[in-house]
Structures are given as structure tokens and as C-alpha cells.
Design a protein around this motif. Structure first.
Motif, short mmCIF file in Angstrom:
data_model
loop_
_atom_site.label_atom_id
_atom_site.label_comp_id
_atom_site.label_asym_id
_atom_site.label_seq_id
_atom_site.Cartn_x
_atom_site.Cartn_y
_atom_site.Cartn_z
N LYS A 37 9.72 0.87 -4.51
CA LYS A 37 9.67 0.51 -5.94
C LYS A 37 8.29 0.83 -6.52
O LYS A 37 8.17 1.42 -7.60
CB LYS A 37 9.96 -0.98 -6.11
N ALA A 38 7.28 0.41 -5.78
CA ALA A 38 5.90 0.63 -6.25
C ALA A 38 5.61 2.13 -6.37
O ALA A 38 4.94 2.57 -7.32
CB ALA A 38 4.91 -0.02 -5.28
N ALA A 39 6.15 2.92 -5.44
CA ALA A 39 5.91 4.37 -5.46
C ALA A 39 6.56 5.01 -6.69
O ALA A 39 5.96 5.86 -7.35
CB ALA A 39 6.43 5.00 -4.18
N TRP A 40 7.80 4.63 -6.99
CA TRP A 40 8.46 5.19 -8.19
C TRP A 40 7.72 4.77 -9.46
O TRP A 40 7.62 5.55 -10.41
CB TRP A 40 9.93 4.75 -8.26
N LYS A 41 7.21 3.55 -9.43
CA LYS A 41 6.45 3.06 -10.59
C LYS A 41 5.19 3.92 -10.77
O LYS A 41 4.84 4.33 -11.88
CB LYS A 41 6.05 1.59 -10.33
N THR A 99 0.86 -1.20 0.00
CA THR A 99 0.00 0.00 0.00
C THR A 99 0.89 1.24 0.00
O THR A 99 1.82 1.33 0.79
CB THR A 99 -0.90 0.01 1.25
N ILE A 100 0.59 2.14 -0.91
CA ILE A 100 1.37 3.40 -0.99
C ILE A 100 0.53 4.51 -0.38
O ILE A 100 -0.59 4.78 -0.82
CB ILE A 100 1.70 3.77 -2.46
N GLU A 101 1.08 5.17 0.64
CA GLU A 101 0.45 6.37 1.21
C GLU A 101 0.98 7.55 0.41
O GLU A 101 2.16 7.88 0.48
CB GLU A 101 0.84 6.53 2.68
N TYR A 102 0.11 8.19 -0.35
CA TYR A 102 0.53 9.31 -1.20
C TYR A 102 -0.15 10.59 -0.71
O TYR A 102 -1.37 10.67 -0.70
CB TYR A 102 0.16 8.98 -2.66
N LYS A 125 14.97 1.90 -12.74
CA LYS A 125 14.34 0.73 -13.40
C LYS A 125 12.84 0.68 -13.08
O LYS A 125 12.01 0.50 -13.97
CB LYS A 125 15.00 -0.56 -12.91
N ALA A 126 12.53 0.85 -11.80
CA ALA A 126 11.11 0.80 -11.40
C ALA A 126 10.32 1.91 -12.08
O ALA A 126 9.15 1.74 -12.42
CB ALA A 126 10.99 0.93 -9.88
N ALA A 127 10.99 3.06 -12.31
CA ALA A 127 10.31 4.19 -12.95
C ALA A 127 10.28 4.06 -14.47
O ALA A 127 9.74 4.92 -15.15
CB ALA A 127 11.00 5.49 -12.55
N GLY A 128 10.91 2.99 -14.98
CA GLY A 128 10.83 2.72 -16.42
C GLY A 128 11.95 3.35 -17.24
O GLY A 128 11.82 3.48 -18.46
N TYR A 129 13.04 3.74 -16.59
CA TYR A 129 14.19 4.30 -17.33
C TYR A 129 15.34 3.30 -17.30
O TYR A 129 15.46 2.52 -16.34
CB TYR A 129 14.65 5.61 -16.69
#
Lengths: 436, 310
Positions: free
Chosen positions: A336-340, A36-39, A116-120
Motif C-alpha cells: 500500500k505504501a509503495a503504491w502511495k 520501509t520501502i526498498e525502491y 485506493k492507495a494510489a489515490g484513484y
């Protein structure tokens, strides 16, 4: 009996300490398990609508990730995030203005971008996608620590009707210099005795780092020396800028004051209250929402940030950025999930520009897009941005802004001389930078 | 034997008493004792809000900085905060005390129950309003184009004069005092009304028979018997005034200059939250705590509060 009382008192006093001690422990989450990401982010209705839509799509594509998006007012968010981090309970992902966020980087509170997680492919791939030097702001010891949600600068919005009502032609008579700004405002102003019923223009108080420091820079002054060790460079420039503000205020030509309603907010209403306001491209969405008839009438226009007549530098109002950042204390799987998630949302730059609050994400793709070029007056903002630099964003920027606020407002409102205000300002800012 | 049984019951009752007060004690220690002790401890270190480094012990460094004589001339210094706090406290708590007493007496003397209730509700209403609503109301009044200038200019026939409610340092202080007075007067009026209700009516009847007029009744009976309430209200209102924050914060965020209204709590907020110097802010809060304790003791000594026997 007394012993029981003493024991109970001791327990009641020590128990909270043990509770606080236990609160610092963090549970580890398996990367493969649901996360779970708290944003946490600031309120903006248009952006909320878009991001809720994007988050729903993201969760559908990533069923193991749940995103909890929490909003609060922009000012309150700065305090909330800081207090939460001070108690080691910060959100997993958040955004703040860079002048508030930079301290999170230097204090090791946020994690570097997971490319990597952000797709770069890597850091260079990420940097290549953004406008030149935009990511320098969040690059620290060779790593990038944030992805820009928005990069904003302010130009001058004009209500053409108000100009015409004062016998002025907005297309020709709009102010190009600060001296003209005061003279044109004098023509536009309507007073009832000392009270301003209609203002020509008013500043964006209290964001002095964003608009006032560039005015000083136009005159050859600087906030800090090149090595950052000496405060307030170029007395003549500072005094001239302070004198201009003194003349602007109620003790001078009485053209405006921080105690009147925020010019940007009343501009949208088109109530003959104000002719010019200092704000960003995002204002267009707000005018459309608050007063569609005025927006559609196109009785408004945008002109560049003025300079002083004898300016030695051509500097526009600073631009500032909000960056997505990720809590370094969050579980690695959550990071990782947050950067994604951040990268997923930022891949929709044109949506943010058109229906997500009219905010500009400084990617090369967006700056080259017709969507940005076709927005009314976007070229004015792009040109002003080219004349500007990032707002001062050191760890102590909030403190320094407080000192500048005091200096400007003391000459405008409290009758302090610019020379005395400058001496106080120098002492205050020097003390702040000496304490670093 | 009988004595033993008596002690047993007393012990049993006391145990239950402790059980009942334990949650309150826990709550109090969690939210009052711990922060006080922690603030005191933190004030001896150099702790920044976001820093991960272990805070450096600097002894009395924070206190030395607060009271450094060279900063006395700085309008944002701690010295100026002490001055702003004293001016605000004196300018607010004395009128609060006097006016709330007079209004309470006025309400108590009223015979019409409906008018009495209406006045009680009217006085108390601002106290239950949220700070946001109160801020909105007062900003409408203090806006240069707002009701404040309109009312005063109509009253004194001075059209077009801007009374600079949030601009001039004296007016700015006065504005904060007016807002605070408006917000809290009702609370203290209610306390006085409760105190007045506890005075036995037989005393008033006796004074009436003895031929005392209303003025004599107030000075010779009401006021002396109201002494415990006067002490309570004066201590409470003084402490409230010393802790004032939201009024100053509200005015500052609406564009008013800071120096004149930079009371200690507001300085604590700016130093600890905006500027991130937690230890320095803790030292300020310890000074405020000590100040409040001393002034309260002084007030108790001065008034020599003891129970009043009727």
C-alpha cells in the motif's frame, strides 16, 4: 576420528541447505507500524535529484514510511532485479523497461495496482487519467499492474553545423527516407582509409526491437503473425531491411557499425564526430548538462524517424515504457505504501519533464500541458509517437532481441547473406515461441 | 603408556585443527558445494527464473537439447559454445604457459634488483586492475579510430586500414585472447618465479663447476625441477581459460558479434540470466564442470605429477 570427520563434513554440507530453507520465511509487518520501502531504479542524475526531493517530502507527509532508494546502471538493474526475485528477495518497488517487466506480471511476481492507495476511485478512474491504451501494456486478466514512470520514443537529432560543413542545408536536406539517410550520410562521412573519422548517422545498437522491427514493418513485414504462433512474417521485407543494414556496415558502404562509439553519447560533445543520432526527448537535458554552449547555441534540431521510399506502412521507432511495479511478496502494508509513493511521485509529471531527466509520463494532463508543448521539438516526438506502437514486450522479448541482433550483426559484420541470416533468425524465434 | 599419551596429544591437536579449518569448510560448502549440487539437481528440471510454478522434472531433457544434432549448425548453439571455448582455451593457455615460464626465467636471471622488481610489478599490474578499467583501456585500443589500428598501421605502413578487431570472427577471437593474456600473464609469472626460487642454488653451483652452459642448465636442471609448478600452472591456466567470461562479455557489450566468442560461460549467462532458463544454464554448467574435471585428470595423467626430490 574418522567418524568425527564424517559428522563435521555432513554438518558443514547440510548447514547451508538449512540456512537457505530458513531464508525464505518472511516476517509480517503490521500496517499501522512503521514500514520501509526498498525502491530500486536505474541511474539518472537529474531524476535522482528530483526523486530524492520528492521522497523527502513524501516521508515528511507520511512519517511512518521510510523509503530506501537504490540506483544502479540500467543494464545491471535488469539482472539485479531478476536475480533478487529468483531468490525471493526482490525489492518492494522497482521500474524496468516493459519488455523486461512483462514477465513479472505473467509470473505473478508483482501486485495489481492498489487504486485506493494510489489515490484513484477505481480502475476506470486510473485509466481515464492516462493516454489511450498506454495501460493496456500492463493490464493482465483485468487488472492493472504498473504505473508508467516514463514513455519514451526516439527521433533523429541533427547537428546543423556538421550539415553545413558538408554543404548541406539541415532544414531542407535532412533525410526523410532511409535511402536518403544513407545518401546524406555518405556526404557527411569523413574517412581515413576504411576508418570512419566522422559518421553521418548511426543506429541505436543493440535495441533492434525498437528501431529495426519498425523498419521491417514499414516494408510490410512483421515479427510475429497476428495469433503470435508464427515467427518472421514477410520474407521480402526482412531481406530488404537486412540488405539495408548490410549496405550500411563496413562490408557495404561503410557508414557505421556497432563497434564504433555510441552515436547518442558522442552527439552531445559536438566534436565533429557525428551529424545525426537516434534518441529521445530526454537527450535535451543530457546535451544541456554535457555541453551547455552547444545546447544554448541551438545548432541542433530534431526530425522525424524516416521511412523507406517504398514503405507500405508509416511506422516510426517503437516507444517503450518504464513502469513502477510493486512486489507481490511484500507485506500488504508495504505494498500500500509503495503504491502511495508511486502515485505521489507521478503526480509531479511536469517536474519530471523539466528537471527530472526530461522524461514523459503519458498522462492526459501532461500531454495537454503547455510545459510539454513548449519543450523544443516536443511536437516531433509526439507526432512520431502517434505513428508508432509499443515495443514488443512479450515474456521472451529479450531472447527475440538477441536473435535479431545476431541476424543483423552477422550480415553487417560477418559476411553472412541476408537470406541465410533470415533462415537462422526464423528458426531461432520460432523455437522460442514454440517453447512458451 | 607413552603411546597412549602420544595419541592423546595427537587427538587434541587434530581437534584444534578441525576447529580452525571448520570456518573454511563451512565457507567452501556454502559457496561451492551447495551451488554445485544445486546446479546438478536443477539441471533435471525445467526451472525458469521468475516462475512461481514448481519446476517440472524433465530428466535428461536439458542435456538432450544441448546436444541435439539438429542445432549443430546454429551459430548460437551449445556445440558452437564448445568450439568457441576450445579455440579460446588452446589459443590462450599454451601461450600463457610458455610465455609466463620464459618471462619468469628472464626475471630470475636478472641481477639488477630494481629492474627485477619493476618487471615483476609491471607483469602483475593488469591482474589487479578492475574489469571496468581493463574494459575501458581495451575499448580505446580496439575502437576503429583507436590505438590498435594506429599502432599496427604505423608499424606496417598501412595507413587507413581498419583491422576490424571486434568485427571479423578471427580477429574477435584473437582480441579476446590478447586481452586475457595481458590480464593474467603476471599472475603465472609470479607462480613460476616462486617455483624457480625453491630450486636449491647448490644445484646450479654444481652444474657451473661441471661446466654446464645456461642453455643446458635450463633444460637439464631448471625445467625438470620446475615440473610441479609447470603442472600447477598448466592446470590452473587451463581451468581459468575454460571459465573465461568477463572478456567476452565486455567485448559483446561493446558491439562485437556473439557467435565467435560465445564460450560456454557466456552462453550460461545469456541462457540463465537474460533468457531466464535456469535449468538449461545449470545443465551447461554441469557439462563445463565435467569437462574441466576430465581435462584436469587427463593433464595429471599425461604429466604424471609427483613430488620432486632435490
Amino acid at each position: 576420528m574418522k567418524k568425527t570427520l564424517v559428522v563435521l563434513l555432513l554438518i558443514s554440507m547440510l548447514l547451508p541447505l538449512s540456512l537457505f530453507a530458513a531464508g525464505t520465511k518472511e516476517a509480517k509487518v503490521d500496517e499501522s507500524k512503521p514500514v520501509t520501502i526498498e525502491y530500486w531504479t536505474h541511474e539518472d542524475l537529474a531524476r535522482t535529484e528530483l526523486e530524492n526531493e520528492l521522497i523527502a517530502q513524501f516521508m515528511k507527509e507520511n512519517p511512518n514510511i521510510t523509503v530506501k532508494r537504490t540506483t544502479t546502471s540500467a543494464t545491471k538493474l535488469i539482472e539485479l532485479v531478476q536475480t533478487a526475485f529468483a531468490a525471493n528477495q526482490g525489492p518492494d518497488m522497482f521500474n524496468l523497461p516493459i519488455e523486461n517487466e512483462y514477465a513479472y506480471i505473467t509470473n505473478g511476481r508483482v501486485a495489481p495496482v492498489d487504486y485506493k492507495a494510489a489515490g484513484y476511485k477505481d480502475k476506470n478512474d486510473l485509466i481515464a487519467k492516462y493516454m489511450d491504451s498506454v495501460l493496456d501494456t500492463v493490464t493482465y486478466e483485468g487488472e492493472v499492474y504498473g504505473l508508467p514512470l516514463e514513455l519514451t520514443n526516439w527521433s533523429i537529432y541533427i547537428n546543423k553545423k556538421v550539415f553545413r560543413s558538408a554543404g548541406l542545408d539541415p532544414e531542407k536536406d535532412y533525410p526523410k527516407t532511409w535511402e536518403e539517410m544513407a545518401d546524406v550520410s555518405e556526404k557527411l562521412v569523413i574517412r581515413d582509409g576504411d576508418i570512419l573519422v566522422r559518421r553521418g548517422f548511426d543506429f541505436r545498437y543493440p535495441y533492434y526491437l525498437t528501431f529495426f522491427v519498425p523498419m521491417v514493418e514499414q516494408l510490410g513485414g512483421d515479427l510475429l503473425s497476428a495469433d503470435g504462433k508464427k515467427a518472421i512474417i514477410g520474407d521480402e521485407a526482412w531481406i530488404k531491411a537486412l540488405k539495408f543494414m548490410q549496405e550500411w556496415g563496413p562490408s557495404g558502404r561503410n557508414l557505421g557499425s556497432p563497434t564504433y562509439k555510441n552515436a547518442r553519447l558522442i552527439f552531445d560533445l559536438d566534436n565533429n564526430d557525428i551529424a545525426m543520432a537516434h534518441t529521445g526527448l530526454y537527450q535535451q537535458g543530457r546535451i544541456e548538462k554535457d555541453n551547455k554552449a552547444f545546447f544554448d547555441s541551438r545548432e541542433w534540431m530534431v526530425v522525424p524517424f524516416p521511412t523507406f521510399k517504398d514503405a507500405v506502412r508509416d511506422v516510426a521507432a517503437c516507444y517503450y515504457g518504464h513502469f513502477f511495479m510493486v512486489n507481490a511478496d511484500s507485506d500488504p502494508a508495504v505494498q500500500k505504501a509503495a503504491w502511495k509513493l508511486a502515485a505521489f511521485m507521478l503526480a509531479h509529471g511536469e517536474d519530471y519533464l523539466t528537471r527530472g531527466g526530461n522524461i514523459i509520463q503519458p498522462t492526459k494532463a501532461l500531454f495537454e500541458s503547455d510545459t510539454l508543448k513548449n519543450m523544443p521539438y516536443s511536437q516531433v516526438f509526439i507526432d512520431d509517437m502517434a505513428r508508432a506502437h509499443m515495443v514488443y514486450y512479450g515474456e521472451d522479448s529479450a531472447q527475440i532481441q538477441t536473435q535479431i541482433r545476431y541476424a543483423v550483426e552477422s550480415v553487417m559484420l560477418s559476411g553472412v547473406s541476408p537470406e541465410k541470416a533470415l533462415a537462422t533468425l526464423r528458426a531461432g524465434v520460432q523455437e522460442i515461441i514454440d517453447e512458451r | 603408556m607413552g603411546n597412549k599419551k602420544y595419541k592423546g596429544i595427537e587427538k587434541k591437536q587434530a581437534r584444534w585443527g578441525f576447529i580452525f579449518v571448520l570456518p573454511a569448510m563451512l565457507f567452501f560448502s556454502l559457496f561451492n558445494f551447495y551451488p554445485i549440487l544445486n546446479a546438478f539437481y536443477t539441471s533435471f528440471f525445467d526451472k525458469r527464473a521468475l516462475s512461481r510454478r514448481a519446476p517440472k522434472f524433465i530428466g535428461l531433457g536439458n542435456y538432450e537439447r544441448l546436444f541435439r544434432l539438429s542445432t549443430a549448425g546454429n551459430p548460437l548453439s551449445f556445440y558452437n559454445s564448445l568450439k568457441a571455448t576450445f579455440i579460446f582455451t588452446l589459443g590462450t593457455f599454451i601461450p600463457l604457459l610458455v610465455m609466463s615460464l620464459l618471462l619468469a626465467v628472464l626475471v630470475s636471471y636478472l641481477k639488477n634488483g630494481r629492474v627485477k622488481k619493476f618487471l615483476q610489478i609491471s607483469y602483475y599490474a593488469p591482474a589487479v586492475l578492475s574489469s571496468v578499467v581493463a574494459a575501458t583501456i581495451w575499448m580505446i585500443i580496439f575502437d576503429p579510430r583507436g590505438l590498435g589500428n594506429q599502432w599496427v598501421n604505423t608499424l606496417f605502413n598501412t595507413p587507413g586500414v581498419d583491422h576490424r578487431w571486434l568485427v571479423d570472427p578471427t580477429m574477435e577471437r584473437l582480441s579476446t585472447m590478447v586481452i586475457y593474456f595481458w590480464k593474467y600473464i603476471g599472475y603465472f609469472v609470479i607462480l613460476f618465479i616462486t617455483g624457480l626460487a625453491s630450486i636449491p642454488p647448490t644445484l646450479y653451483e654444481a652444474s657451473l663447476i661441471d661446466g654446464a652452459n645456461k642453455n643446458q642448465t635450463f633444460w637439464r636442471i631448471t625445467l625438470p625441477l620446475l615440473k610441479p609448478t609447470v603442472v600447477l600452472v598448466s592446470v590452473m591456466s587451463m581451468l581459468q581459460c575454460l571459465k573465461t567470461f568477463s572478456t567476452q562479455y565486455m567485448i559483446y557489450t561493446n558491439g562485437a558479434p556473439r557467435a565467435a566468442i560465445n564460450v560456454i560461460t557466456f552462453n550460461i549467462y545469456v541462457t540463465g540470466i537474460q533468457e531466464q532458463y535456469l535449468s538449461r544454464a545449470s545443465a551447461m554448467s554441469v557439462v563445463l564442470f565435467v569437462l574441466m574435471m576430465l581435462l584436469t585428470l587427463l593433464q595429471f595423467r599425461a604429466t604424471k605429477s609427483e613430488n620432486v626430490d632435490y
